[in-house]
Scaffold this motif. Sequence first.
Motif, PDB file in Angstrom:
ATOM      1  N   MET A 123       0.823  -1.214   0.000  1.00 43.90           N
ATOM      2  CA  MET A 123       0.000   0.000   0.000  1.00 43.90           C
ATOM      3  C   MET A 123       0.853   1.258   0.000  1.00 43.90           C
ATOM      4  O   MET A 123       0.495   2.256  -0.612  1.00 43.90           O
ATOM      5  CB  MET A 123      -0.951   0.003   1.205  1.00 43.90           C
ATOM      6  N   SER A 124       1.998   1.215   0.670  1.00 43.43           N
ATOM      7  CA  SER A 124       2.878   2.387   0.656  1.00 43.43           C
ATOM      8  C   SER A 124       3.413   2.627  -0.748  1.00 43.43           C
ATOM      9  O   SER A 124       3.552   3.779  -1.184  1.00 43.43           O
ATOM     10  CB  SER A 124       4.018   2.231   1.651  1.00 43.43           C
ATOM     11  N   SER A 127       0.454   3.984  -2.961  1.00 46.11           N
ATOM     12  CA  SER A 127      -0.008   5.338  -2.640  1.00 46.11           C
ATOM     13  C   SER A 127       1.118   6.355  -2.635  1.00 46.11           C
ATOM     14  O   SER A 127       0.950   7.454  -2.115  1.00 46.11           O
ATOM     15  CB  SER A 127      -0.712   5.326  -1.288  1.00 46.11           C
ATOM     16  N   ASN A 129       2.231   8.268  -4.881  1.00 46.99           N
ATOM     17  CA  ASN A 129       1.914   9.514  -5.585  1.00 46.99           C
ATOM     18  C   ASN A 129       0.682  10.212  -5.045  1.00 46.99           C
ATOM     19  O   ASN A 129       0.354  11.312  -5.492  1.00 46.99           O
ATOM     20  CB  ASN A 129       1.732   9.229  -7.085  1.00 46.99           C
ATOM     21  N   ASN A 130      -0.018   9.590  -4.103  1.00 47.44           N
ATOM     22  CA  ASN A 130      -1.168  10.231  -3.469  1.00 47.44           C
ATOM     23  C   ASN A 130      -0.661  11.087  -2.314  1.00 47.44           C
ATOM     24  O   ASN A 130       0.063  10.611  -1.455  1.00 47.44           O
ATOM     25  CB  ASN A 130      -2.152   9.187  -2.943  1.00 47.44           C
ATOM     26  N   LYS A 131      -1.095  12.325  -2.306  1.00 43.61           N
ATOM     27  CA  LYS A 131      -0.603  13.252  -1.287  1.00 43.61           C
ATOM     28  C   LYS A 131      -1.763  13.862  -0.510  1.00 43.61           C
ATOM     29  O   LYS A 131      -2.871  13.971  -1.026  1.00 43.61           O
ATOM     30  CB  LYS A 131       0.236  14.346  -1.946  1.00 43.61           C
ATOM     31  N   THR A 132      -1.475  14.261   0.716  1.00 44.01           N
ATOM     32  CA  THR A 132      -2.487  14.925   1.527  1.00 44.01           C
ATOM     33  C   THR A 132      -2.777  16.302   0.945  1.00 44.01           C
ATOM     34  O   THR A 132      -1.955  16.879   0.222  1.00 44.01           O
ATOM     35  CB  THR A 132      -2.023  15.055   2.985  1.00 44.01           C
ATOM     36  N   SER A 138       3.104  12.511   1.240  1.00 44.37           N
ATOM     37  CA  SER A 138       2.721  11.253   0.620  1.00 44.37           C
ATOM     38  C   SER A 138       2.028  10.346   1.634  1.00 44.37           C
ATOM     39  O   SER A 138       2.453  10.246   2.789  1.00 44.37           O
ATOM     40  CB  SER A 138       3.951  10.542   0.056  1.00 44.37           C
ATOM     41  N   PHE A 139       0.966   9.670   1.191  1.00 42.38           N
ATOM     42  CA  PHE A 139       0.273   8.722   2.056  1.00 42.38           C
ATOM     43  C   PHE A 139       1.161   7.533   2.404  1.00 42.38           C
ATOM     44  O   PHE A 139       0.858   6.775   3.321  1.00 42.38           O
ATOM     45  CB  PHE A 139      -1.015   8.229   1.398  1.00 42.38           C
ATOM     46  N   SER A 140       2.249   7.367   1.697  1.00 38.78           N
ATOM     47  CA  SER A 140       3.179   6.274   2.004  1.00 38.78           C
ATOM     48  C   SER A 140       3.674   6.359   3.436  1.00 38.78           C
ATOM     49  O   SER A 140       3.892   5.334   4.080  1.00 38.78           O
ATOM     50  CB  SER A 140       4.375   6.309   1.059  1.00 38.78           C
ATOM     51  N   TYR A 143       1.489   4.484   5.764  1.00 42.01           N
ATOM     52  CA  TYR A 143       1.660   3.032   5.687  1.00 42.01           C
ATOM     53  C   TYR A 143       3.011   2.576   6.232  1.00 42.01           C
ATOM     54  O   TYR A 143       3.141   1.434   6.668  1.00 42.01           O
ATOM     55  CB  TYR A 143       1.471   2.559   4.243  1.00 42.01           C
TER      56      TYR A 143
END
Length: 180
Positions: A123-124, A127, A129-132, A138-140, A143
């Motif tokens: 999951m890290s 995710s 490239n997904n950012k708050t 990064s959402f990493s 995780y």
Amino acid sequence: MEDSVAPSKGADRIAFYALRGVTRLCDGVGVALVAAILLLIVSAVIARDLLGVGMPWTEEVASMLAIYAIGFGSISAWVRSEHLVVDLFSHKLSGLGKNVQYRLTALISCGFFVLAAWGAWIMSDMSANNKTVSLSISFSYLYYGVFFSFAVMALIAVWQTLRGPVAWLEAPSEEELTRS
């Protein structure tokens, strides 16, 4: 574990002090993180209500701190055997039966922890490239906290499987607590 007497020599003595150090470190970091969360939330409320200044980033930081606090608390609880347990028949087992049950439970737990750590690692990666929204973190990193806690608990479970039960890690039974 705090009331336990350290083994006199050998690998058990090293394990005793290592696990005691891990629990103290995890307890200290966990308490510091929870205190930081409380301070952050109180300061956000004061800033919003008294000063009229919004702090939207506090929710993101508080969420991240909470995940890490739970991770450190889980490690400490695993070492102390303080996670919830349903004990239906252990008290009726012989010494050998309890030993086998302990090792089997630790082995199954290790498998679960490895699987959960692997899932957190995947999951890290997914995710990355997904950012708050507010801080662009990064959402990493969320995780990574989950991965870290499960990986450490898996290592401890491997040790428990190989070593078996030790007297200095056993929690006192309810009867012993009521007698004191």
